[in-house]
Write a protein that holds these residues in place. Sequence first.
Motif, PDB file in Angstrom:
ATOM      1  N   LEU A 202      18.494 -15.236 -16.522  1.00 19.35           N
ATOM      2  CA  LEU A 202      18.030 -15.901 -15.629  1.00 19.35           C
ATOM      3  C   LEU A 202      19.052 -15.838 -14.360  1.00 19.35           C
ATOM      4  O   LEU A 202      18.551 -16.035 -13.189  1.00 19.35           O
ATOM      5  CB  LEU A 202      18.018 -17.444 -15.850  1.00 19.35           C
ATOM      6  N   LYS A 203      20.192 -15.659 -14.631  1.00 14.47           N
ATOM      7  CA  LYS A 203      21.328 -15.646 -13.459  1.00 14.47           C
ATOM      8  C   LYS A 203      20.955 -14.642 -12.561  1.00 14.47           C
ATOM      9  O   LYS A 203      21.119 -14.820 -11.203  1.00 14.47           O
ATOM     10  CB  LYS A 203      22.592 -15.212 -14.283  1.00 14.47           C
ATOM     11  N   ASP A 204      20.258 -13.467 -12.792  1.00 15.31           N
ATOM     12  CA  ASP A 204      20.232 -12.476 -11.843  1.00 15.31           C
ATOM     13  C   ASP A 204      18.783 -12.046 -11.588  1.00 15.31           C
ATOM     14  O   ASP A 204      18.250 -11.314 -10.992  1.00 15.31           O
ATOM     15  CB  ASP A 204      20.945 -11.162 -12.231  1.00 15.31           C
ATOM     16  N   MET A 205      17.880 -12.932 -11.931  1.00 19.57           N
ATOM     17  CA  MET A 205      16.489 -12.956 -11.865  1.00 19.57           C
ATOM     18  C   MET A 205      16.100 -13.288 -10.527  1.00 19.57           C
ATOM     19  O   MET A 205      16.349 -14.410  -9.992  1.00 19.57           O
ATOM     20  CB  MET A 205      15.657 -13.546 -12.910  1.00 19.57           C
ATOM     21  N   PRO A 206      15.179 -12.421  -9.800  1.00 15.63           N
ATOM     22  CA  PRO A 206      14.819 -13.223  -8.425  1.00 15.63           C
ATOM     23  C   PRO A 206      13.779 -14.330  -8.744  1.00 15.63           C
ATOM     24  O   PRO A 206      13.125 -14.678  -9.585  1.00 15.63           O
ATOM     25  CB  PRO A 206      13.837 -12.148  -8.225  1.00 15.63           C
TER      26      PRO A 206
END
Length: 366
Positions: A202-206
């Motif tokens: 989730l950290k790098d998800m748009p």
Amino acid sequence: MATLQYFGEIPSTLKGSTLIVPSISCGWVSQAALDLIINAFVLERIGHFVDDAVPPVVCVKAETGEICTALELYHDPKEELTIFQIRSAPAEGHSMAFASRIMDWARSQGFAKCFLLSSGNINYRTPKQIESSEPRGKRFIALPTAPEEDVKRLSDLGWKQLEQYEEKKKLLDGTGNLWDLLHSASGFSEAQMISKMKAEMLKDMPEREKRMIAKAQRIAARKQQKARKSDGDDEDMGKMIGIGEEEDEEDDEDELFGTHFFPPPNSAFMSEVQQASSSTQPSASSSSPLAASSSSTSEEMAPEKPSLPLLILLTFASETNAHTLETAIYFADTLKDVFGWGKELKWEHLKEWAPTSMISSENELY
């Protein structure tokens, strides 16, 4: 509940020896390299494992007729070496649990040190890795519990810390279940690993994709709510998943799968998200299971189990299995230097030892 069962002897020399475990990674190079070593050293197979999550595999060595199975244990008391060979991948959705069982077993045996072998996709190397003196690999990851003398020995032999992990705690693409094995060896439980994996994804998800996944969860929960109306708990369930009366299921589905969002979210990722969400209790302030689970993993968690003295050794391989045999020979030769094995590794009769059901050409070794 799935279990890892061992059938065989446990010699006294097993305790204090070095354990080597391959990850199921790009080209199956780790397994091929270990099979080369097992054959070259004529290591004794002292037992085998059966795990409910691992499909059975049976193959035959051409020159001896010896039967090989999916999970086997080899041991050499003179070299103080133990190999946990894996020739079959766990069923989808069971990788974390399988890795946890392997490392729990390793903890129970009292190994002096543990090495994980892995391969990464050669196409995803950084420019720095391509231009290095060892473009084919020789990278390692060391846990804080790894013996300092082994870390120094690797550096002296020209091995380098994996750049992606050293800088961002990321693993190379193509390393397969190495993430599961690494975190299991670090002491994290399966439930902790699910939370950590979700937080990392989730950290790098748009943000838009996060919203789409959250909507997909609400759609699935709403359908489940309709199916459970007769149980009388639909109202409580609606409050838990954050569904408002004003929301329209058809509108959600149009936005999720229509022209506003194409293609649909990755199904494997959604499955992992839903599994993580189901194991996490949402907070009252969260608008969805996705947000609740994400916030619950924002703080660094402490491992529930002792960390093993672990080092990870990596090489680069092709995802198409091209040159698997050549890469495996290279990897096995580098391992000989790392462990200081006195025996000479000869590869003149490679295809004589290979399981006949696994080899018909170099590109189809595994």
